[in-house]
Design a protein around this motif. Structure first.
Motif, PDB file in Angstrom:
ATOM      1  N   GLY A 278     -51.628 -12.493  -4.453  1.00 27.11           N
ATOM      2  CA  GLY A 278     -52.422 -13.211  -5.445  1.00 27.11           C
ATOM      3  C   GLY A 278     -53.195 -12.311  -6.377  1.00 27.11           C
ATOM      4  N   THR A 279     -52.961 -10.994  -6.297  1.00 29.81           N
ATOM      5  CA  THR A 279     -53.642 -10.032  -7.161  1.00 29.81           C
ATOM      6  C   THR A 279     -52.640  -9.424  -8.143  1.00 29.81           C
ATOM      7  N   GLU A 280     -53.122  -8.465  -8.927  1.00 26.97           N
ATOM      8  CA  GLU A 280     -52.244  -7.780  -9.879  1.00 26.97           C
ATOM      9  C   GLU A 280     -51.610  -6.522  -9.291  1.00 26.97           C
ATOM     10  N   TYR A 281     -51.857  -6.257  -8.022  1.00 23.88           N
ATOM     11  CA  TYR A 281     -51.208  -5.122  -7.390  1.00 23.88           C
ATOM     12  C   TYR A 281     -49.698  -5.336  -7.311  1.00 23.88           C
ATOM     13  N   THR A 282     -48.932  -4.256  -7.470  1.00 24.64           N
ATOM     14  CA  THR A 282     -47.537  -4.268  -7.043  1.00 24.64           C
ATOM     15  C   THR A 282     -47.500  -3.665  -5.639  1.00 24.64           C
ATOM     16  N   VAL A 283     -46.638  -4.188  -4.799  1.00 21.35           N
ATOM     17  CA  VAL A 283     -46.652  -3.830  -3.378  1.00 21.35           C
ATOM     18  C   VAL A 283     -45.293  -3.270  -2.976  1.00 21.35           C
ATOM     19  N   GLY A 284     -45.323  -2.134  -2.299  1.00 22.11           N
ATOM     20  CA  GLY A 284     -44.099  -1.506  -1.824  1.00 22.11           C
ATOM     21  C   GLY A 284     -44.191  -1.157  -0.354  1.00 22.11           C
ATOM     22  N   LEU A 285     -43.060  -0.779   0.204  1.00 22.30           N
ATOM     23  CA  LEU A 285     -43.000  -0.346   1.591  1.00 22.30           C
ATOM     24  C   LEU A 285     -42.235   0.964   1.658  1.00 22.30           C
ATOM     25  N   ALA A 286     -42.756   1.924   2.417  1.00 19.76           N
ATOM     26  CA  ALA A 286     -42.103   3.223   2.592  1.00 19.76           C
ATOM     27  C   ALA A 286     -42.084   3.544   4.088  1.00 19.76           C
ATOM     28  N   SER A 287     -40.958   3.296   4.713  1.00 21.96           N
ATOM     29  CA  SER A 287     -40.825   3.474   6.161  1.00 21.96           C
ATOM     30  C   SER A 287     -39.749   4.491   6.479  1.00 21.96           C
ATOM     31  N   SER A 288     -40.015   5.333   7.457  1.00 23.12           N
ATOM     32  CA  SER A 288     -39.020   6.319   7.879  1.00 23.12           C
ATOM     33  C   SER A 288     -37.902   5.704   8.715  1.00 23.12           C
ATOM     34  N   THR A 289     -38.071   4.463   9.124  1.00 26.89           N
ATOM     35  CA  THR A 289     -37.047   3.759   9.896  1.00 26.89           C
ATOM     36  C   THR A 289     -35.831   3.457   9.007  1.00 26.89           C
ATOM     37  N   ARG A 290     -34.643   3.363   9.626  1.00 25.36           N
ATOM     38  CA  ARG A 290     -33.431   3.088   8.847  1.00 25.36           C
ATOM     39  C   ARG A 290     -33.503   1.678   8.241  1.00 25.36           C
ATOM     40  N   ARG A 291     -32.780   1.496   7.135  1.00 30.15           N
ATOM     41  CA  ARG A 291     -32.908   0.273   6.342  1.00 30.15           C
ATOM     42  C   ARG A 291     -32.537  -0.997   7.117  1.00 30.15           C
ATOM     43  N   SER A 292     -31.497  -0.936   7.914  1.00 31.11           N
ATOM     44  CA  SER A 292     -31.058  -2.137   8.635  1.00 31.11           C
ATOM     45  C   SER A 292     -32.166  -2.671   9.535  1.00 31.11           C
ATOM     46  N   SER A 293     -32.875  -1.768  10.216  1.00 32.74           N
ATOM     47  CA  SER A 293     -33.971  -2.193  11.091  1.00 32.74           C
ATOM     48  C   SER A 293     -35.168  -2.698  10.280  1.00 32.74           C
ATOM     49  N   VAL A 294     -35.480  -2.002   9.191  1.00 29.33           N
ATOM     50  CA  VAL A 294     -36.604  -2.410   8.345  1.00 29.33           C
ATOM     51  C   VAL A 294     -36.388  -3.823   7.818  1.00 29.33           C
ATOM     52  N   MET A 295     -35.207  -4.081   7.249  1.00 34.26           N
ATOM     53  CA  MET A 295     -34.951  -5.392   6.666  1.00 34.26           C
ATOM     54  C   MET A 295     -34.922  -6.480   7.744  1.00 34.26           C
ATOM     55  N   SER A 296     -34.423  -6.134   8.921  1.00 34.80           N
ATOM     56  CA  SER A 296     -34.417  -7.092  10.025  1.00 34.80           C
ATOM     57  C   SER A 296     -35.846  -7.488  10.405  1.00 34.80           C
ATOM     58  N   HIS A 297     -36.722  -6.498  10.517  1.00 36.70           N
ATOM     59  CA  HIS A 297     -38.119  -6.780  10.854  1.00 36.70           C
ATOM     60  C   HIS A 297     -38.790  -7.625   9.770  1.00 36.70           C
ATOM     61  N   LEU A 298     -38.603  -7.239   8.520  1.00 36.08           N
ATOM     62  CA  LEU A 298     -39.235  -7.980   7.423  1.00 36.08           C
ATOM     63  C   LEU A 298     -38.754  -9.425   7.378  1.00 36.08           C
ATOM     64  N   GLU A 299     -37.466  -9.624   7.616  1.00 36.10           N
ATOM     65  CA  GLU A 299     -36.915 -10.978   7.581  1.00 36.10           C
ATOM     66  C   GLU A 299     -37.408 -11.815   8.760  1.00 36.10           C
ATOM     67  N   GLN A 300     -37.512 -11.200   9.938  1.00 41.40           N
ATOM     68  CA  GLN A 300     -38.020 -11.932  11.106  1.00 41.40           C
ATOM     69  C   GLN A 300     -39.447 -12.415  10.877  1.00 41.40           C
ATOM     70  N   ALA A 301     -40.240 -11.590  10.206  1.00 41.98           N
ATOM     71  CA  ALA A 301     -41.645 -11.939   9.968  1.00 41.98           C
ATOM     72  C   ALA A 301     -41.839 -12.720   8.671  1.00 41.98           C
ATOM     73  N   ASP A 302     -40.756 -12.882   7.895  1.00 43.62           N
ATOM     74  CA  ASP A 302     -40.816 -13.500   6.567  1.00 43.62           C
ATOM     75  C   ASP A 302     -41.749 -12.711   5.648  1.00 43.62           C
ATOM     76  N   PHE A 303     -41.641 -11.385   5.719  1.00 42.24           N
ATOM     77  CA  PHE A 303     -42.474 -10.483   4.901  1.00 42.24           C
ATOM     78  C   PHE A 303     -41.737  -9.948   3.671  1.00 42.24           C
ATOM     79  N   GLN A 304     -40.400 -10.055   3.648  1.00 43.59           N
ATOM     80  CA  GLN A 304     -39.644  -9.401   2.583  1.00 43.59           C
ATOM     81  C   GLN A 304     -40.074  -9.885   1.197  1.00 43.59           C
ATOM     82  N   LYS A 305     -40.547 -11.119   1.099  1.00 38.93           N
ATOM     83  CA  LYS A 305     -40.909 -11.695  -0.199  1.00 38.93           C
ATOM     84  C   LYS A 305     -42.133 -11.029  -0.822  1.00 38.93           C
TER      85      LYS A 305
END
Length: 260
Positions: free
Chosen positions: A137-164
């Motif tokens: 709800g702010t003017e910030y742009t938000v990113g994620l920088a994780s050392s974990t491999r992409r398949s695991s990162v996207m799986s976690h984000l999708e499980q938590a409904d955080f990818q959006k």
């Protein structure tokens, strides 16, 4: 002579008024500059920041190490926190020898981890959903920088409904060397279209703080498994106990600049 003093006095008053006006404008410009430099983006680490997964990962490594009769994993694993698979490999090989079957070890630890999550669910850090919703709800742009491999990162984000909530997701398999080198954060800032000096990095690990600081970002530490030593305290712009404190800090900053 009388007129001379009158002229000098008037000239002095003009200089005084001009000086105050210039100083006021200068301070206003500094505040605006700080606002522009500090308030454009927030980049999160994932494991240990958004998800309480570092401890589960350590349990997985120790369980497989015991199965393989590998002593000392309790000392080896913390050195790998925040690193990608490529850099972790070097640490493990240094500890257990060049002939160590690292790919098979990582596959078995990944299987153990996934089985644990399937049984117990993905643990979300307190305040994670709330800070992401607030940032949305702010003017910030938000990113994620994780050392974990992409398949695991996207799986976690999708499980938590955080990818959006994330405009950019940068993962460990997108760079040759991850944290503590700055590459992953530099890539995230570039993808977000901001200078590193315009972005906060929210981290839990020493390697993550080293990486974000080396990238030139404003570092926010929320310690997880490893408490900061003197070096990491010196590299951290702010240290908070949890994500709710981070959200409140950013909200207070926003309110301060609105008032000014």
């Amino acid at each position: 002579m009388y007129w001379f003093y009158i002229i000098v006095f008037i000239f002095w008053r003009i200089l005084l008024i001009w000086s105050k006006h210039t100083d006021s404008n200068s301070r206003r410009k500094v505040r605006l500059s700080e606002r522009e430099e500090e308030m454009k983006a927030v980049v999160f680490d994932m494991d240990g920041v958004l998800f309480d997964t570092e401890l589960i990962c350590m349990k997985a490594w120790i369980a497989i190490a015991e199965k393989w009769n590998m002593p000392g994993m309790e000392e080896v694993f913390p050195k790998c926190i925040g690193l990608n698979a490529n850099d972790s490999r070097r640490i493990v090989l240094d500890a257990y020898g060049e002939e160590f079957e690292y790919p098979r070890f990582r596959q078995e630890t990944a299987d153990w981890f996934q089985e644990y999550i399937a049984r117990n669910g993905l643990p979300i850090k307190p305040g994670a959903r709330q800070i992401l919703e607030w940032l949305d709800g702010t003017e910030y742009t938000v990113g994620l920088a994780s050392s974990t491999r992409r398949s695991s990162v996207m799986s976690h984000l999708e499980q938590a409904d955080f990818q959006k909530y994330f405009s950019v997701v940068i993962t460990g398999d997108m760079v040759e060397h991850s944290k503590p080198r700055p590459d992953i954060y530099l890539l995230a800032c570039k993808a977000l279209g901001v200078s590193p000096t315009q972005a906060y990095a929210v981290e839990d690990s020493p390697n993550g703080i080293r990486a974000a600081h080396a990238a030139g970002m404003r570092t926010i530490l929320v310690p997880d498994m490893i408490q900061p030593d003197e070096e990491i305290r010196g590299l951290s712009s702010k240290i908070f106990k949890n994500l709710e404190e981070v959200r409140q800090y950013l909200a207070d900053l926003d309110e301060k600049y609105i008032r000014e």
